[in-house]
Design an enzyme around this catalytic site. Structure first.
Site, mmCIF file in Angstrom:
data_model
loop_
_atom_site.group_PDB
_atom_site.id
_atom_site.type_symbol
_atom_site.label_atom_id
_atom_site.label_comp_id
_atom_site.label_asym_id
_atom_site.label_seq_id
_atom_site.Cartn_x
_atom_site.Cartn_y
_atom_site.Cartn_z
ATOM 1 N N HIS A 121 0.514 -1.005 -0.023
ATOM 2 C CA HIS A 121 0.025 0.154 0.169
ATOM 3 C C HIS A 121 0.606 1.420 -0.080
ATOM 4 O O HIS A 121 0.244 2.516 -0.686
ATOM 5 C CB HIS A 121 -0.593 0.373 1.282
ATOM 6 C CG HIS A 121 -2.010 -0.974 1.317
ATOM 7 N ND1 HIS A 121 -3.139 -0.849 1.471
ATOM 8 C CD2 HIS A 121 -2.168 -2.161 0.667
ATOM 9 C CE1 HIS A 121 -4.655 -1.791 1.054
ATOM 10 N NE2 HIS A 121 -3.789 -2.145 1.014
ATOM 11 N N HIS A 123 -1.629 -11.632 -2.893
ATOM 12 C CA HIS A 123 -2.912 -13.165 -1.831
ATOM 13 C C HIS A 123 -2.418 -14.413 -1.557
ATOM 14 O O HIS A 123 -3.520 -14.672 -1.171
ATOM 15 C CB HIS A 123 -4.295 -12.908 -2.778
ATOM 16 C CG HIS A 123 -5.270 -11.597 -3.038
ATOM 17 N ND1 HIS A 123 -6.259 -11.655 -3.822
ATOM 18 C CD2 HIS A 123 -4.490 -10.564 -2.622
ATOM 19 C CE1 HIS A 123 -6.431 -9.834 -3.551
ATOM 20 N NE2 HIS A 123 -5.614 -9.485 -3.054
#
Length: 729
Positions: free
Chosen positions: A98, A266
């Site tokens: 992020h 993920h």
């Protein structure tokens, strides 16, 4: 990348953003006034380490010891914020992702290069929920190593080491990111006044993802990339795929890199939505003083471990959330999936008929098993006709997947660091990569004086030389260190054909300068800059000042083969107020900034202060550097003389200004009624804006002539050398 925000029923849907206080902010009273504050971002007054050279300090860092401490930290679960599965790797990877993932290619802003995740608004973005905990977990390490490691470097290094600790062979890592000490007010994140406002507000047409407002990359205010529940929180993997494609392209990624990053992000960790979002407190910037900068605290029920609520989605993607493997693809393609909702009320997908061996462990009790999940973005990889074959190849060839992901991850972390010459540290790869815009070293031992004499005798005019040098250098962006005069890419595609570069004039000038460069053994890049310098020296002589513009040889010439044409299109000027240029595309935009606002934006990307911008505009006008020799703003009868005439006539009250047409104004003699000069908004703003007028008045004074010449030369040299990292310590 794991815990992203949801639009409907979101625990962090906090309503309208805080507005400016009119008592303290003059722009709240006069919102249409030109805000030059972003140019003050280059001020160093907020820096608590004046004179400190981080790039020198980080070279003394014991990298192995630091990485050993990080690996140890990964599995030292803290009671105040327990590690999922006893390993903080997933949390640190999300933190790094992020930090770096806010980068956008359109203007080079965002990214991890400054450690901006520590400050508002990013530290309190819905999508960054609970990353404040990750940074607090890192504090003992930052405390130990002090100024030898910046927060900017440490945040992304933690994610890199996390992957290594889980079994991925990473591509490498480079240090060299320097911390900022205040929020980046220059970054435009969107016009919405509330978090996670519907995507419609930043698209001309939501069904056309390419209509996403530039320079934005994320689909909603407060997200890093896309909504994990689907477009506007409505699950539809096919539609989500189209928005994922545009968003990642705006981050500088192609389809293969997009699939690799989505799947690789993920492969480890989990999302958190096993609780009641109503129990969460405010984000860090709105938290109580006793919370000491921690946000999203649950003071009603247990809100850590398996009971954490972050994005609202709940569960791991794989049965091995602390291992790098290919189980993500095994589950994605091995099962049919159906829509369901998390305990926190978020849309997510779950497998039909899941086998026990494919169920992830409970994050706190490995003897228990939980249901895996996928987001709408994950399902997009399965249904999109372009993404699916890429994902299937990764499934068939895990080694290939690991290699592609490692390179894409490295690109994500380093995309905003600029060329490889800025990399520091023992793990910095030596391979040149196309997205790094490589430039070979240039010659330094040629006769600079002889080259300057040849340029003087070439017959090229002051405006021609100035415009060519400026156009070559103006592409530089201090946001991601791309562009600039080094490499002379102005002679290559796509820049050679850019309308803003006046291709006919450019071809004429290059036809003269390139043979001079070859004859004297200099690079074309150096000779283009020298041409501008020679023109300034000639113009200063006409004004009565004998000066020598500083010059350092050593620029190289890039090749077409090592120039990513598509990527460089992001640097194409929409406007350049320094040359009074507005692209025809500007007038076709549905919403647009005023020309003077675009000038401020370009000045900021060039790393200029407000006074430097002012002196450059005034100087370039009298030098005749306007696009296609346009007369607007050329307030002088001595074009080609480095005079203060621009400022003198702008501030002279014998004249008045009157509008003529769109973005054109006339300077009218109050006594005779005759038109003396014409101007654009970019010219007149230096007389209308109180701050810029104060600077303009300095140069309009009778005693300012020499100061103006010297200040112009300093600012010009700063732009010409903006990408000369070899000249910096």
């Amino acid at each position: 990348m794991r815990d992203t925000e949801k639009a409907s029923g979101c625990p962090f849907h906090t309503g309208a953003a805080t507005t400016a206080d009119p008592k303290n902010d003059p722009y709240a009273w006069w919102p249409s006034a030109l805000n030059v504050e972003i140019l003050h971002q280059h001020d160093t007054k907020s820096n608590p380490l004046p004179g400190f050279n981080y790039r020198e300090a980080v070279r003394t860092l014991d990298v192995e010891a630091l990485k050993a401490d990080l690996r140890k930290l990964m599995t030292e679960s803290q009671p105040w914020w327990p590690a999922d599965y006893g390993h903080y790797g997933g949390l640190f990877i999300r933190m790094a992702w992020h930090a770096a993932g806010s980068y956008r290619a359109a203007d080079g802003r965002g990214g991890a290069n400054t450690g901006n995740q520590r400050f508002a608004p990013l530290n309190s973005w819905p999508d960054n929920a609970n990353l404040d905990k990750a940074r607090r977990l890192l504090w003992p390490i930052k405390k130990k190593y002090g100024n030898k490691i910046s927060w900017a470097d440490l945040i992304v290094l933690a994610g890199n080491v996390a992957y290594e600790s889980m079994g991925l062979k990473t591509y490498g890592f480079a240090f060299g990111r320097e911390d900022i000490w205040q929020p980046e007010k220059d970054v435009y994140w969107g016009s919405e006044q509330e978090w996670l406002a519907p995507s419609d507000q930043r698209y001309v047409d939501l069904d056309n993802p390419e209509s996403l407002e530039n320079p934005l990359a994320a689909v909603q205010m407060g997200l890093i990339y896309v909504n994990p529940e689907g477009v506007n929180g409505q699950p539809d993997p096919s539609k989500t795929a189209q928005h994922v494609r545009i968003t990642f392209a705006r981050m500088g990624m192609n389809d293969e890199e997009t699939v690799a990053l989505t799947a690789g992000g993920h492969t480890v960790g989990k999302a958190h939505g096993n609780g009641n979002p109503a129990h969460l407190g405010p984000a860090p910037e709105g938290a109580e003083i006793e919370d000491q900068g921690l946000g999203w605290l649950n003071k009603t029920t247990r809100g850590v471990g398996r009971d954490t609520v972050t994005s609202g989605l709940e569960g791991a993607w794989t049965p091995t959330p602390t291992q790098w493997d290919s189980s993500y693809f095994e589950l994605l393609f091995g099962y049919e999936w159906e829509l369901t909702k998390s305990p926190a009320g978020a849309w997510q997908w779950q497998p039909i008929g899941i086998r026990p061996e494919h169920m992830p462990p409970d994050p706190e009790d490995p003897s228990k098993r939980t249901m895996p999940m996928m987001t709408d973005a994950d399902m997009a990889l399965k249904v999109d006709p372009i993404y699916r074959p890429i994902a299937e190849r990764f499934w068939r060839d895990p080694e290939y997947f690991s290699q592609v992901f490692a390179r894409a991850w490295f690109k994500l972390l380093h995309r905003d660091m600029g060329p490889r010459t800025r990399y520091i540290g023992p793990e910095a790869p030596q391979e040149d990569l196309l997205w790094q815009d490589p430039v070979p070293p240039g010659p330094r031992d040629y006769d600079v004086g002889a080259v300057k004499r040849a340029i003087r005798a070439s017959g090229l005019t002051v405006p021609e030389l100035i415009a060519t040098a400026w156009d070559s250098a103006r592409t530089f962006r201090c946001s991601d260190y791309r562009g600039g005069a080094n490499g002379a890419r102005i002679r290559l595609e796509p820049q050679r054909r850019w309308e803003a570069n006046e291709p006919e004039r450019l071809e004429k000038v290059l036809a003269v300068l390139e043979p001079i460069a070859h004859h004297y053994g200099a690079s074309v890049a150096d000779v283009i800059v020298l041409g501008g310098n020679v023109a300034i020296e000639m113009a200063a002589e006409r004004a009565g000042y004998a000066i020598e513009v500083p010059f350092a040889p050593g620029r190289g010439d890039a090749t077409q083969e090592w120039t990513d044409v598509d990527s460089f299109e992001w640097l194409r000027p929409l406007a350049d107020g320094f040359r009074n240029y507005l692209s025809p595309q500007y007038h076709r935009l549905p919403t647009r900034q005023r020309p003077e606002e675009l000038l401020i934006d370009r000045a900021h990307l060039l790393g200029l202060t407000a006074p430097e911008m002012t002196v450059l505009v005034g100087g370039l006008r009298v030098l005749g550097a306007n696009y296609k020799n346009a007369p607007e703003g050329v307030f002088t009868d001595r074009v080609g003389t480095l005079s203060t005439d621009f400022f003198v006539h702008l501030t002279d009250m014998r004249y008045r200004w009157a509008p003529l047409a769109d973005n054109r104004y006339a300077l009218i003699d109050r006594e005779s009624g005759e038109t003396r000069f014409t101007a654009t908004r970019v010219d007149l703003v230096f007389g209308s804006n109180s701050i810029l007028r104060a600077y303009a008045e300095v140069y309009a004074q009778d005693d300012a002539h020499e100061k103006f010449v010297r200040d112009f030369v300093r600012a010009w040299t700063k732009v010409m050398n903006a990408d000369r990292y070899d000249l910096r310590p």
